[in-house]
Scaffold this active site. Sequence first.
Site, PDB file in Angstrom:
ATOM      1  N   GLY A 136      -2.645   5.793  -9.766  1.00  0.00           N
ATOM      2  CA  GLY A 136      -3.486   5.421  -8.639  1.00  0.00           C
ATOM      3  C   GLY A 136      -3.640   6.623  -7.722  1.00  0.00           C
ATOM      4  O   GLY A 136      -2.674   7.036  -7.078  1.00  0.00           O
ATOM      5  N   ALA A 137      -4.833   7.209  -7.688  1.00  0.00           N
ATOM      6  CA  ALA A 137      -5.071   8.405  -6.868  1.00  0.00           C
ATOM      7  C   ALA A 137      -5.773   8.047  -5.567  1.00  0.00           C
ATOM      8  O   ALA A 137      -6.529   8.844  -5.016  1.00  0.00           O
ATOM      9  CB  ALA A 137      -5.895   9.431  -7.649  1.00  0.00           C
ATOM     10  N   GLY A 138      -5.518   6.828  -5.087  1.00  0.00           N
ATOM     11  CA  GLY A 138      -5.986   6.465  -3.758  1.00  0.00           C
ATOM     12  C   GLY A 138      -5.125   7.134  -2.707  1.00  0.00           C
ATOM     13  O   GLY A 138      -4.335   8.037  -3.001  1.00  0.00           O
ATOM     14  N   HIS A 139      -5.234   6.658  -1.482  1.00  0.00           N
ATOM     15  CA  HIS A 139      -4.508   7.318  -0.394  1.00  0.00           C
ATOM     16  C   HIS A 139      -2.997   7.231  -0.564  1.00  0.00           C
ATOM     17  O   HIS A 139      -2.278   8.205  -0.330  1.00  0.00           O
ATOM     18  CB  HIS A 139      -4.932   6.722   0.947  1.00  0.00           C
ATOM     19  CG  HIS A 139      -6.313   7.099   1.365  1.00  0.00           C
ATOM     20  ND1 HIS A 139      -7.341   6.199   1.448  1.00  0.00           N
ATOM     21  CD2 HIS A 139      -6.835   8.299   1.700  1.00  0.00           C
ATOM     22  CE1 HIS A 139      -8.444   6.812   1.828  1.00  0.00           C
ATOM     23  NE2 HIS A 139      -8.169   8.090   1.990  1.00  0.00           N
ATOM     24  N   HIS A 151       8.303  -8.736   1.312  1.00  0.00           N
ATOM     25  CA  HIS A 151       7.429  -7.788   2.004  1.00  0.00           C
ATOM     26  C   HIS A 151       6.307  -8.605   2.636  1.00  0.00           C
ATOM     27  O   HIS A 151       5.194  -8.674   2.140  1.00  0.00           O
ATOM     28  CB  HIS A 151       6.862  -6.789   0.983  1.00  0.00           C
ATOM     29  CG  HIS A 151       6.014  -5.717   1.600  1.00  0.00           C
ATOM     30  ND1 HIS A 151       6.385  -5.031   2.725  1.00  0.00           N
ATOM     31  CD2 HIS A 151       4.804  -5.217   1.226  1.00  0.00           C
ATOM     32  CE1 HIS A 151       5.447  -4.141   3.021  1.00  0.00           C
ATOM     33  NE2 HIS A 151       4.473  -4.252   2.125  1.00  0.00           N
ATOM     34  N   ASN A 196      -4.655  -8.026  -9.029  1.00  0.00           N
ATOM     35  CA  ASN A 196      -3.638  -6.995  -9.195  1.00  0.00           C
ATOM     36  C   ASN A 196      -2.636  -7.314 -10.288  1.00  0.00           C
ATOM     37  O   ASN A 196      -2.053  -6.404 -10.890  1.00  0.00           O
ATOM     38  CB  ASN A 196      -2.936  -6.740  -7.860  1.00  0.00           C
ATOM     39  CG  ASN A 196      -3.828  -5.959  -6.904  1.00  0.00           C
ATOM     40  OD1 ASN A 196      -4.896  -5.491  -7.298  1.00  0.00           O
ATOM     41  ND2 ASN A 196      -3.410  -5.835  -5.661  1.00  0.00           N
ATOM     42  N   ASN A 216       0.530  -4.503  -4.024  1.00  0.00           N
ATOM     43  CA  ASN A 216       0.726  -5.810  -3.401  1.00  0.00           C
ATOM     44  C   ASN A 216       0.120  -6.936  -4.228  1.00  0.00           C
ATOM     45  O   ASN A 216      -0.823  -6.690  -4.985  1.00  0.00           O
ATOM     46  CB  ASN A 216       0.087  -5.813  -2.004  1.00  0.00           C
ATOM     47  CG  ASN A 216       1.009  -5.206  -0.964  1.00  0.00           C
ATOM     48  OD1 ASN A 216       2.206  -5.465  -0.961  1.00  0.00           O
ATOM     49  ND2 ASN A 216       0.450  -4.395  -0.083  1.00  0.00           N
ATOM     50  N   ARG A 219      -1.635 -10.661   1.410  1.00  0.00           N
ATOM     51  CA  ARG A 219      -1.173 -10.052   0.162  1.00  0.00           C
ATOM     52  C   ARG A 219      -1.353 -11.020  -1.009  1.00  0.00           C
ATOM     53  O   ARG A 219      -1.662 -10.618  -2.129  1.00  0.00           O
ATOM     54  CB  ARG A 219       0.296  -9.643   0.294  1.00  0.00           C
ATOM     55  CG  ARG A 219       0.509  -8.457   1.234  1.00  0.00           C
ATOM     56  CD  ARG A 219       1.974  -8.057   1.276  1.00  0.00           C
ATOM     57  NE  ARG A 219       2.171  -6.867   2.105  1.00  0.00           N
ATOM     58  CZ  ARG A 219       2.423  -6.914   3.416  1.00  0.00           C
ATOM     59  NH1 ARG A 219       2.521  -8.077   4.025  1.00  0.00           N
ATOM     60  NH2 ARG A 219       2.589  -5.804   4.105  1.00  0.00           N
TER      61      ARG A 219
END
Length: 407
Positions: free
Chosen positions: A104-107, A272, A191, A216, A184
């Site tokens: 995952g190259a998101g933030h 969480h 997901n 999440n 979530r």
Amino acid sequence: MNVWGASDVDAAAARGATLRVGPRDVVTPLARERARELGVTIADADGIDRPASSPATPVPDLADRGTVHTMRPPSPALFRRGAPLPGGLAPDRSGGTERVVVVGAGHVGMIAAMRLADADVFDEVVLVDIDEGRAAGIALDLQHTAALSDFATRVRGVGTVEEAGPADYVVITAGRPRQPGMTRADLVSTNAAIVGDLARRVAATSPRAVVVVVTNPLDEMTQHAWTSSGFPSSRVLGMAGVLDTARFQALVALEDGAGRARSVDAIALGSHGEEMVIPLSRATAGGRPLPQVVPPVRLNAVVDRARGSGGEVVGLLKTGSAFLAPGMSAARMVLAMVRESDEVMSAAVLADGSYGIRDVYLGLPVRLGRQGLREIVTIPLAPEELAALREAGDRIRERLGAMPRAS
């Protein structure tokens, strides 16, 4: 005790001399390898040869004089990345290559990769994203900071887990982020399909990896990654406890007289989310019980804000979710493992009966090692805190039962 490195071997070779070392001195593996290459003899000060291939010097354990243990070097930095530790101290790394993969190259993935590269403890950090150009671009941009941050880690970006290659650690951040108004739990179906597929592919590519899940809803996705991968539960961990603890510490530090965030000793357990449990009975600030530092009404407000911090950030950003603290928290877990820091932190792990909870993933106090979970740590909790922790386990179990089956 002296430490002899490759440069000492080079100097001895230039003089045509034997490298003489004391009986308790440490000769690094790289120095031994260099000695073999140059034909330099390593000998004790009394003239007895110590072969370049010989193991580390046995020394008596002061706590048990009848036992002899192999001496460990004073620092892991003495070892070349990927070099074997002496005396069988290294974990079995067959199939691994001192590589960490961030999926995952998101933030969040970008921040985790940056922190891991900056740490300079891996040969390679690999970003994986279905948008291969994004992964490659961020990786190259990050590689350009090597001189600025003084690291030797290689960074690259690819489109698949398979292209990344076998890894020692895999951080899964991929998945749909929360949008304003979403919980979530709203992310479960989407997901679960992503995480399940990734877990199976990671298991095939890196069968000895430790997996850290960030996606999440965290507790449910971590358990789903465990069942999908077929890995031992000790090698599938969830990140959120480190993040939730850091958020609480930071928010307490905003209160008058609380001091710096790092001076706040606390831990976030449970889920969480809404069932997060922060045991105030053991929390301190600057060594003082936290309820004596922050008025109870304010302290309860801080706990509530910590529980909802992720949603608060989402509401402010409007088009994304938190990424700085989550990315750094994921990296912190990986670094605690590879460095064997022995610190107690919170992580989502499979409960083993500790605290009266079993067979469900939730945040518990743990120690981590190079192969993942080393132990679940038992800390004293007030009766109401223990009850809340058990309730968190029950609620997570209910959500898992209602989660759609992902193929």
